[in-house]
Design a protein around this motif. Structure first.
Motif, short mmCIF file in Angstrom:
data_model
loop_
_atom_site.label_atom_id
_atom_site.label_comp_id
_atom_site.label_asym_id
_atom_site.label_seq_id
_atom_site.Cartn_x
_atom_site.Cartn_y
_atom_site.Cartn_z
N GLY A 1 2.60 -3.74 8.53
CA GLY A 1 3.22 -4.25 9.75
C GLY A 1 2.45 -3.90 11.01
O GLY A 1 2.02 -2.75 11.19
N SER B 1 3.19 -0.69 13.23
CA SER B 1 3.88 0.28 12.38
C SER B 1 2.92 1.41 12.02
O SER B 1 1.75 1.17 11.69
CB SER B 1 4.39 -0.41 11.11
N ASP C 1 9.04 2.45 11.63
CA ASP C 1 10.08 1.41 11.68
C ASP C 1 10.74 1.14 10.34
O ASP C 1 11.32 0.08 10.13
CB ASP C 1 9.51 0.10 12.25
N GLY C 2 10.66 2.10 9.41
CA GLY C 2 11.38 1.90 8.16
C GLY C 2 10.63 2.44 6.95
O GLY C 2 9.70 3.26 7.08
N TYR D 1 8.48 1.41 3.49
CA TYR D 1 7.73 0.41 2.75
C TYR D 1 7.76 0.74 1.26
O TYR D 1 7.68 1.91 0.88
CB TYR D 1 6.27 0.37 3.20
N LYS E 1 10.38 -3.93 2.12
CA LYS E 1 10.45 -3.04 3.29
C LYS E 1 11.90 -2.95 3.73
O LYS E 1 12.59 -3.97 3.84
CB LYS E 1 9.59 -3.55 4.44
N ASP F 1 13.93 -2.15 6.78
CA ASP F 1 13.82 -1.97 8.22
C ASP F 1 14.91 -1.05 8.73
O ASP F 1 16.09 -1.20 8.38
CB ASP F 1 13.92 -3.32 8.94
#
Length: 468
Positions: free
Chosen positions: A410, A413, A435-436, A438, A453, A455
């Motif tokens: 991303g 990211s 942001d999260g 993977y 992913k 989020d």
């Protein structure tokens, strides 16, 4: 004439009254006065409609917002399927989550009523879910644990390894968490204050008391923890805690803490090897980045073996081996970029071995991670995403062209930490980021493929999963 004056007076009075009620703009066709809009319809985040859960302890989560940007409160409703949702189970929650235990083998439905400060409401749901008939306690091996900052600890169910659901959260005795290490059934978490929070995750996932305890000091020393790791050394489980000023070895079985090692400051990476050998990286007493090799004695005291100055500010390390060769491999930072450097270890002597090209740019509070799995190294390399290469590539200085990278990482990211697991369906790397989370297929290490992913609004930091 007198009648006309009276009539005009009455008309003016009527106009004044109408203006007071509706506003002069409304009366003469102007812009209507703004009206309060209700909150957006609540949406279930976890559990979602139709979910079948394996845990009886559930952190319900949802989302709704106020169009005017104001604060919301929530009424939470839950009942077994077939029963009416007539009265809220709990009212006026300030956060969009609520944790509770349900019963195995039963089905439930739940809903949320969101309320703003002016009395407007909106309703979401009902949503249904069921819980499997649990006959055994949850297996901690089936979960991935992530230090999640102000969200405390995020717990991901890995029983569907390539399509994981939204996490549940552990928050007991925590205000913020960026470091975690899971060993056996227990999680060891560094709180924002530098204290250590210890919790039994098997109990927690079974809906039982996690027996949470907090270590604020060891003996006369405040902990001020920065990194943490647990290991069995000479048949004793030790919790190794790297702090701002000292390295501690806490005997989990007895609760004793021998004299700490004070030859490093700002310890940022730890590793444990055979023969009770402990490696720690941080700043030496002159402020230079250094790696030390220590032996943990039978009484739990550290015995110095060797030291080497590092090329980069250390962020994480792993212990790796290739044939009869043993290495300490570190990921570090210099000038805002991520690099790897390795050191060969022979008879507790540390010798520089290889370094890498720049692998990415650092982000998220200068955090990065590295792990070793089946002759392969996995680096969470900031905006470079996940970088994968065989340990044999470190026979000479490592170039990025020798590595496997995720082509669809991303934009914006930053990768922070990586954990790799084998399943019958394949080999997966789980990578925490700004942001999260993977999920990456690493069966072919030369060409890792992003397959999922999750989020999240808040960033994820260090990952940990129990090893078997």
């Amino acid at each position: 004439m007198r009648k006309q004056v009276s009539f005009m007076v009455m008309v003016l009075v009527a106009i004044f009254i109408l203006q007071a009620c509706a506003g002069i703009g409304d009366w003469f066709g102007g812009t209507p006065a703004p009206t309060n809009k209700p909150p957006t319809t609540p949406e279930a985040l976890y559990p979602k409609d139709g979910d079948v859960l394996r845990s009886v302890y559930i952190t319900f989560q949802w989302q709704s917002s106020d169009p005017e940007g104001g604060a919301l409160s929530y009424d939470f409703y839950i009942a077994e399927t077939g029963q009416e949702l007539t009265a809220p189970y709990v009212e006026n929650l300030s956060k969009a989550e609520y944790s509770m235990s349900c019963e195995p083998g039963k089905s439930y439905h739940w809903k949320i009523v969101a309320k703003d400060s002016k009395g407007a409401t909106s309703e979401g749901g009902p949503w249904t879910f069921s819980i499997e008939q649990v006959t055994n306690p949850p297996n901690v091996w089936d979960y991935l644990f992530a230090a999640a900052g102000s969200d405390k600890v995020a717990i991901f169910d890995l029983t569907r390894p390539n399509a994981i659901p939204y996490p549940q959260f552990f928050t007991d005795q925590l205000n913020s968490a960026k470091e975690i290490y899971v060993y056996g059934e227990k999680a060891y978490i560094i709180n924002e204050s530098g204290d250590i929070v210890i919790a039994n995750m098997a109990n927690y996932l079974a809906g039982e008391n996690p027996e949470t305890q907090v270590l604020e000091s060891l003996g006369i020393y405040p902990i001020k923890g920065r990194r943490i790791q647990a290991a069995d050394l000479s048949g004793v489980t030790y919790l190794l805690i790297g702090g701002e000023e000292k390295l501690f070895a806490y005997n989990v079985n007895s609760g004793n803490t021998p004299v700490p090692y004070d030859g490093l400051r700002n310890i940022s990476a730890l590793g444990v090897s055979q023969g009770n050998t402990v490696f720690a990286a941080g700043d030496d007493l002159s402020g230079k980045p250094s790696l030390v090799c220590l032996k943990l004695g039978g009484d739990g005291t550290f015995n110095f073996q060797s030291r080497v100055q590092l090329n980069f500010d250390p962020l994480d390390m792993t212990i790796a081996s290739s044939g009869t060769e043993n290495y300490v491999v570190l990921v570090g930072e210099s000038g805002g970029s991520v690099y790897v450097e390795s050191y060969s270890v022979t008879a507790n002597n540390i010798t520089p071995h290889a370094t890498s090209d720049e692998l990415g740019e650092i982000g998220l509070e200068a955090m990065s991670g590295i792990s070793f799995h089946e002759d392969t190294l996995y680096v969470a390399a900031g905006n470079g995403g996940l970088v994968v290469f065989p340990i044999s590539a470190l026979d000479s200085n490592l170039e990025l062209t020798e590595c496997g990278t995720v082509t669809d990482w991303g934009s914006g990211s930053f990768a922070v930490s990586a954990v790799v697991r084998n399943y019958t369906s394949g080999k997966y790397a789980y990578v925490s980021s700004s942001d999260g989370l993977y999920v990456i297929d690493v069966d072919d290490s030369s060409s890792p493929q992003r397959i999922d992913k999750k989020d999240l609004v808040q960033p994820l930091y260090r990952l940990s999963a129990p090893q078997m």
